[in-house]
Enzyme design. Structure first.
Site, short mmCIF file in Angstrom:
data_model
loop_
_atom_site.label_atom_id
_atom_site.label_comp_id
_atom_site.label_asym_id
_atom_site.label_seq_id
_atom_site.Cartn_x
_atom_site.Cartn_y
_atom_site.Cartn_z
N HIS A 44 -53.52 -49.77 -10.27
CA HIS A 44 -54.89 -49.77 -10.80
C HIS A 44 -55.27 -51.14 -11.33
O HIS A 44 -56.07 -51.26 -12.27
CB HIS A 44 -55.02 -48.71 -11.90
N ASP A 174 -50.18 -42.66 -19.96
CA ASP A 174 -51.28 -42.62 -18.99
C ASP A 174 -50.79 -41.85 -17.78
O ASP A 174 -49.87 -42.29 -17.09
CB ASP A 174 -51.67 -44.06 -18.62
N MET A 175 -51.39 -40.69 -17.52
CA MET A 175 -50.91 -39.92 -16.38
C MET A 175 -52.04 -39.15 -15.71
O MET A 175 -52.95 -38.64 -16.37
CB MET A 175 -49.81 -38.95 -16.79
N TRP A 226 -48.86 -24.58 -11.04
CA TRP A 226 -50.06 -23.96 -11.62
C TRP A 226 -50.45 -24.57 -12.97
O TRP A 226 -51.61 -24.55 -13.34
CB TRP A 226 -49.86 -22.45 -11.77
N GLY A 305 -44.84 -46.56 -23.15
CA GLY A 305 -45.48 -47.81 -23.54
C GLY A 305 -44.65 -48.72 -24.42
O GLY A 305 -45.10 -49.81 -24.78
#
Length: 335
Positions: A44, A174-175, A226, A305
């Site tokens: 990203h 962050d996921m 699920w 992090g």
């Protein structure tokens, strides 16, 4: 894979962005691309630069809009409209606004509609944490995930990020709610790599480890089956409800391009209600305990992090990794 210096990367991308943005905004946007890669989030960062230029050309992102408009507010709650502007620049603005509001109210929730891709979710949670607040940020996406119970792309991989302030350096998670983020699939496909486990379906509905086939079909699997599917659906509905913005269904399929995401920026000011020295001591005790656990299968426990400072330092010293094809596109854009 090439290695380029942070400053060189910023200058090269700024040149291409000056076709669309004023100098100040072009520089800041280039710093965001390079900064994400510097932090080790290659999927990203600079890897997304050519696509973002394409999004501007196609009208998925309006480069004339670099700040959002406030629509409504009540106390510590606010709704803003990005008007399909430059996603990361506007998301930066919203993270800052959440910190400002939380400073006055103890907690704040800023929702945003009609934004373009914000690149890396963790950037905004980290910015809130660096502002002394606990940050929670989330966004919906296009329909690039097969909800549990179907093979049809029907919901988004809807990333969630959390940040915690810490004197040794803020922590950040962050996921996406898919097993792999879409940008990670793109990067691995570009490098000709295969996934270590099936994380999506091909166009015939068969499970596959081939990221290129998953991108082609637009059928990523939700993480934890699920449970990931439920988290995706709820994230989508929360983000769109708080902003009266688009749902993943309204954003549409991957092939149409992502335009008009709904996003949320939550900031909580713990220092307004608890002793932060005590919080820090408790947090460090937990981190020390996790580090003390015996490794398993070659892996030890890491806190999300905690190694960010080391990754940044290594990138500044050795350069930022970027695919040769991507770097060539960056240079061509700025020629």
């Amino acid at each position: 894979m090439l290695y380029v210096s942070y400053d060189e990367a910023v200058r090269a991308m700024e040149r291409g962005l000056l076709r669309y943005l004023p100098e100040k905004e072009a520089r800041r946007f280039a710093e965001i691309f390079a900064g994400n890669s510097l932090d080790g989030v290659l999927s990203h960062g600079m890897n997304r630069y050519p696509r973002y230029l394409s999004d501007m050309e196609k009208g998925l992102c309006d480069p004339r809009v670099t700040r959002a408009e406030r629509v409504s507010g009540f106390g510590a709650l606010e709704v803003w409209d990005a008007h399909f502007g430059v996603g990361p620049l506007i998301a930066d603005q919203m993270a800052g606004r959440a910190v400002e509001l939380a400073g006055a109210h103890g907690v704040a929730c800023v929702s945003l509609r009609n934004n373009s891709h914000w690149l890396r979710a963790g950037r905004y949670a980290l910015a809130i944490a660096d502002g002394g607040m606990v940050g929670i940020c989330l966004t919906n996406t296009c329909m690039n995930l097969a909800a549990w119970g179907t093979l049809e792309p029907s919901t988004g991989n809807n990333p969630i990020a959390m940040g915690i302030p810490r004197s040794k350096g803020s922590l950040v998670m962050d996921m996406a709610v898919s097993q792999y983020a879409y940008g990670k699939l793109e990067l691995m496909a570009q490098q000709g790599k295969m996934l270590d486990t099936p994380c999506g379906y091909d166009c015939e509905g068969r499970e596959t480890c081939d990221p290129a086939q998953i991108i082609k079909s637009g059928r990523m699997m939700p993480m934890a089956m699920w449970k990931g599917s439920a988290l995706s659906i709820m994230t989508d509905l929360i983000a769109s409800s708080l902003s009266l913005g688009r749902t993943s269904r309204m954003i549409g399929a991957t092939a149409a391009g992502e335009k008009g995401m709904s996003q949320v920026f939550i900031a909580v000011h713990p220092a307004s209600v608890v002793d932060m020295q005590a919080v820090e001591a408790q947090m460090e005790e937990t981190i020390a305990f996790l580090h003390s656990l015996p490794p398993h299968d070659g892996h030890s426990v890491r806190v999300p992090g905690e190694n960010l400072a080391q990754i940044r330092a290594r990138g500044l010293e050795q350069g930022i990794p970027v695919a040769e094809e991507t770097w060539s596109q960056i240079l061509s854009a700025g020629a």
